[in-house]
Write an enzyme that holds these catalytic residues in place. Structure first.
Site, mmCIF file in Angstrom:
data_model
loop_
_atom_site.group_PDB
_atom_site.id
_atom_site.type_symbol
_atom_site.label_atom_id
_atom_site.label_comp_id
_atom_site.label_asym_id
_atom_site.label_seq_id
_atom_site.Cartn_x
_atom_site.Cartn_y
_atom_site.Cartn_z
ATOM 1 N N ALA A 63 0.864 -1.175 0.000
ATOM 2 C CA ALA A 63 0.000 0.000 0.000
ATOM 3 C C ALA A 63 0.903 1.228 0.000
ATOM 4 O O ALA A 63 2.090 1.129 0.323
ATOM 5 C CB ALA A 63 -0.863 -0.012 1.254
ATOM 6 N N GLU A 105 -0.834 -9.175 -1.001
ATOM 7 C CA GLU A 105 -2.282 -9.371 -0.775
ATOM 8 C C GLU A 105 -3.048 -9.295 -2.101
ATOM 9 O O GLU A 105 -3.982 -10.055 -2.335
ATOM 10 C CB GLU A 105 -2.803 -8.332 0.220
ATOM 11 C CG GLU A 105 -2.268 -8.584 1.631
ATOM 12 C CD GLU A 105 -2.659 -7.495 2.609
ATOM 13 O OE1 GLU A 105 -2.403 -6.313 2.323
ATOM 14 O OE2 GLU A 105 -3.224 -7.828 3.659
#
Ligand code: 3H9
Length: 690
Positions: A63, A105
């Site tokens: 992220a 992820e």
């Protein structure tokens, strides 16, 4: 600017490429077009499968950390993962470089993963004080099993592609054209006609999980967490994946993520992540400054320090010529190095073969002429100005033009040593910390005349050998030891006025330091400080008396504490308590109750104050550089982000007020608040170097 997400076609397979330099972080300007691309491909009947790949040097590295702490813009990472899982056609991640955090992820949202042989995969969120918040804790155990997932998530350490293949995290490894291989993989899956199964629906490994074994491993890992919340939360979340339905476990993961990301520990650890990268940017050393090549390093001195420094270079792949005054001293030093490597072999972290290779990278000598081919020469001899100057006289006579000359002094004036040579532009301090083969910190001491490319070289070589380099200016003790002096100045007075050694140490360990100052004295050996004090004509009333009694600390079984034979556990000693009382009486000091808060104010606050003075003088370029020094060299708890970051949490106003109080009461310079700190009390922010 190139588009962050593009779609290409190879027949019925669509290739979606993310391009967000430098590390393809999942910023909002990537998430938005990626969601649009996935929606379009879902509805496109001519597309049978998709490959998710990245441009540049790496797959998605996570992220975008700079977005944390701000309102999250939609779509979120988890929405993209859900979109991938429900595409209705096989999605294959093509992984090169590093698939980390949110990047892994995202790959777990794909039905399959193909990786380059050199790729690394991991969930390092714990190092930022958070847990994987995009379903990592609930999906990874479904692929690699609960214990492996627990280890990966709690340690944050990435695994190799080979390991990932063996553990089921990736489905294939590629040595050639990664995207072509991923396309072929997607095509085969699409042709098979079998509907792709999302990772969230693969329950085999978790249904049969051995909860008792899991809990035992989690308890082992929790012991190492030392006050950090994230490792414990990571374990809790992986456990939820074993005991709760998927959606419930994922919702809990999200809850924990939100709590951690808003907490001070994560703020501190994120601060350190960026601080470490900032420290590599040095005023006056632009990107255009090219480092010199370092193919061989010369080390003068094969004692504990010289030997450790030599090992650090050899471990980093740079051969070393190591010089001592006599054959015996050389043999002793190399024997020590051999013994250290043997310990690594016995622990399984080094093979016999690798050990032999490393030992062969040392060229021992007693002749300065053998340093002629070294590109960097570091002295690690006795800490005495005349000795250092004499050694550099000898080095200069043989060093080739352009060779970098460095002193490993901890306190001495680097400019004075540089001025004694004819090449101060090639001269600097390289202050390693003991044990130098283990400790991460490297203070690079910039002399008045050090050339920019010499600094650039030190930064580059420091990084190459796995150190965290920080450039500092010249002053007594540089950044770390000068601040250490301020932190320790009141420790004996506190004892004399009424505190006990274990009370002071407990304040430190409760704060998160690995040990308190008195435990540290006993570990290092009280005699070391005693010898230094004698050389400088200084005194420490309690420590000196203990040394006179032969109490040197752990090595003699008695020091500030008592140690049962062979044990390193300190036990308070009534004899030391009596000695403190006796000395206080002699000095006419009336003993009183000392609170934990007072201990903090008289040790941690002067540490911060000295840091602010160092900033004022321009000895450190930024407050964050000081934090990097203290976290990597002195055990400052990472969950508190370093002394200057912690000061912002504690409140600059409060610190200044208490320093004023102690200055008025004692008149001691360590309490006189730095002007920069006063300004910070008004603005709430500590300004950088003057
Ligand atoms: C996460 O994913 C949370 C999710 O679970 C849940 C979300 C809901 N963001 O290190 P470098 C910058 S948390 C923003 O020098 P290298 C870095 O600051 C994330 N910026 O390169 C630097 O900027 P500058 C989990 C980032 O080749 C530049 O990129 N992921 C990020 O030595 C180059 O970085 C991680 O923790 C980021 N995620 O090493 C991985 N990453 O040039 C973090 C880097 O202005 N990243 N930057 O100074 C790394 O470990 C290393 O950067 C990496 C490359 C190994 C990838």
């Amino acid at each position: 600017m190139t588009e962050a997400v593009t779609i290409a076609r190879d027949g019925e397979i669509a290739i979606v490429t993310i391009d967000n330099p430098p590390v393809n972080a999942m910023s909002f300007h990537v998430r938005e077009p990626l969601m649009a691309a996935l929606n379009a491909l879902r509805d496109d009947a001519s597309v049978a499968g998709i490959v998710l790949a990245c441009a540049g040097r790496t797959f998605v590295a996570g992220a975008d950390i700079t977005e944390f702490g701000k309102p999250m813009q939609q779509p979120e990472l988890r929405d993209l993962i859900a979109a991938l899982e429900t595409l209705g056609k096989p999605a294959v991640a093509a992984i090169h470089g590093t698939a980390l955090g949110g990047g892994l992820e995202l790959a777990l949202g794909c039905h399959f993963r193909v990786a380059e042989a050199s790729a690394k995969l991991g969930l390092p969120e714990v190092k930022l004080g958070i847990l994987p918040g995009g379903g990592g804790t609930v999906r990874l155990p479904r692929l690699v099993g609960p214990i492996k997932a627990l280890d990966m998530i709690v340690s944050g350490t990435p695994i190799s592609a080979k390991d990932a293949l063996a553990s089921g995290l990736v489905d294939a490894i590629d040595e050639g054209d990664l995207v072509a291989k991923a396309v072929a993989f997607a095509r085969e899956q699409a042709k098979s006609g079998t509907p792709p199964v999302a990772v969230r629906d693969r329950n085999n490994l978790i249904e049969n999980a051995d909860l008792a074994a899991f809990d035992a491993r989690a308890a082992e890992l929790a012991k190492k967490a030392r006050g950090l919340e994230a490792p414990v939360a990571c374990a809790e979340s992986v456990r939820n994946a074993l005991t709760l339905p998927f959606d419930e476990a994922q919702a809990k993961e999200r809850e924990i993520f939100a709590k951690l990301v808003a907490g001070d520990q994560s703020k501190a650890q994120r601060h350190l992540f960026f601080a470490e990268r900032e420290a590599a940017k040095v005023p006056g050393v632009g990107k255009d400054v090219k480092p010199r090549e370092i193919a061989r390093v010369g080390i003068i001195g094969a004692g504990t320090m010289g030997g450790g420094i030599a090992m650090a270079f050899v471990n980093g792949g740079i051969p070393v010529t190591i010089l001592e005054m006599s054959r015996e001293a050389l043999d002793r030093g190399l024997g020590m190095i051999d013994k250290n490597y043997a310990i690594s072999v016995s622990r399984g972290s080094l093979t016999e073969e690798a050990k032999a290779k490393r030992m062969a990278a040392f060229t021992p000598t007693t002749d300065y002429a053998d340093l002629a081919d070294c590109d960097l020469i570091i002295e690690a001899v006795f800490e005495e100005m005349s000795v250092k100057k004499e050694v550099f006289g000898k080095i200069e006579a043989v060093a080739k033009p352009g060779a970098i000359l460095a002193t490993n002094t901890s306190y001495l004036d680097v400019n004075e040593i540089a001025a004694s040579t004819s090449r101060p532009q090639d001269f600097l301090g390289l202050h390693f910390f003991s044990p130098a083969n283990v400790m991460k910190l490297l203070e690079i001491v910039r002399g008045a005349k050090t050339a920019p490319d010499v600094l650039a070289t030190a930064l580059a070589v420091g990084k190459k050998i796995g150190k965290v380099p920080v450039v500092v200016g010249v002053c007594h003790g540089f950044v770390g030891n000068r601040m250490l002096g301020a932190r320790g100045a009141e420790t004996e007075p506190l004892l004399l006025e009424g505190a006990t050694p274990d009370q002071v140490d407990k304040v430190f360990t409760d704060f998160g330091w690995p040990m308190g100052p008195f435990q540290m004295w006993d570990l290092a050996g009280l005699d070391i400080g005693w010898r230094n004090r004698k050389a400088q004509g200084k005194k420490a009333i309690i420590a000196d008396t203990l040394c006179e009694q032969g109490r040197f600390g752990q090595k003699t079984g008695r020091g500030m504490y008592l140690y049962e034979s062979g044990s390193r556990t300190p036990t308070p000693d009534p004899e030391v308590a009596a000695l403190i009382e006796e000395k206080a009486k002699e000095l006419g000091i009336e003993r009183r109750e000392i609170s934990s808060q007072e201990i903090v104010e008289r040790t941690f606050y002067p540490l911060i104050n000295e840091g602010a003075k160092i900033l004022e003088e321009g000895i450190a370029a930024r407050a964050s550089d000081i934090d990097i020094v203290w976290v990597n060299g002195y055990g400052f708890p990472i969950g508190k982000g370093g002394p200057m970051f912690w000061a912002s949490l504690e409140g600059f106003g409060k610190i200044v007020e208490r320093l004023d109080y102690w200055y008025a009461r004692t008149g001691k310079e360590i309490f006189k608040p730095a002007e920069l700190l006063r300004k910070a009390a008004e603005t709430g922010k500590l300004a950088d170097a003057a």
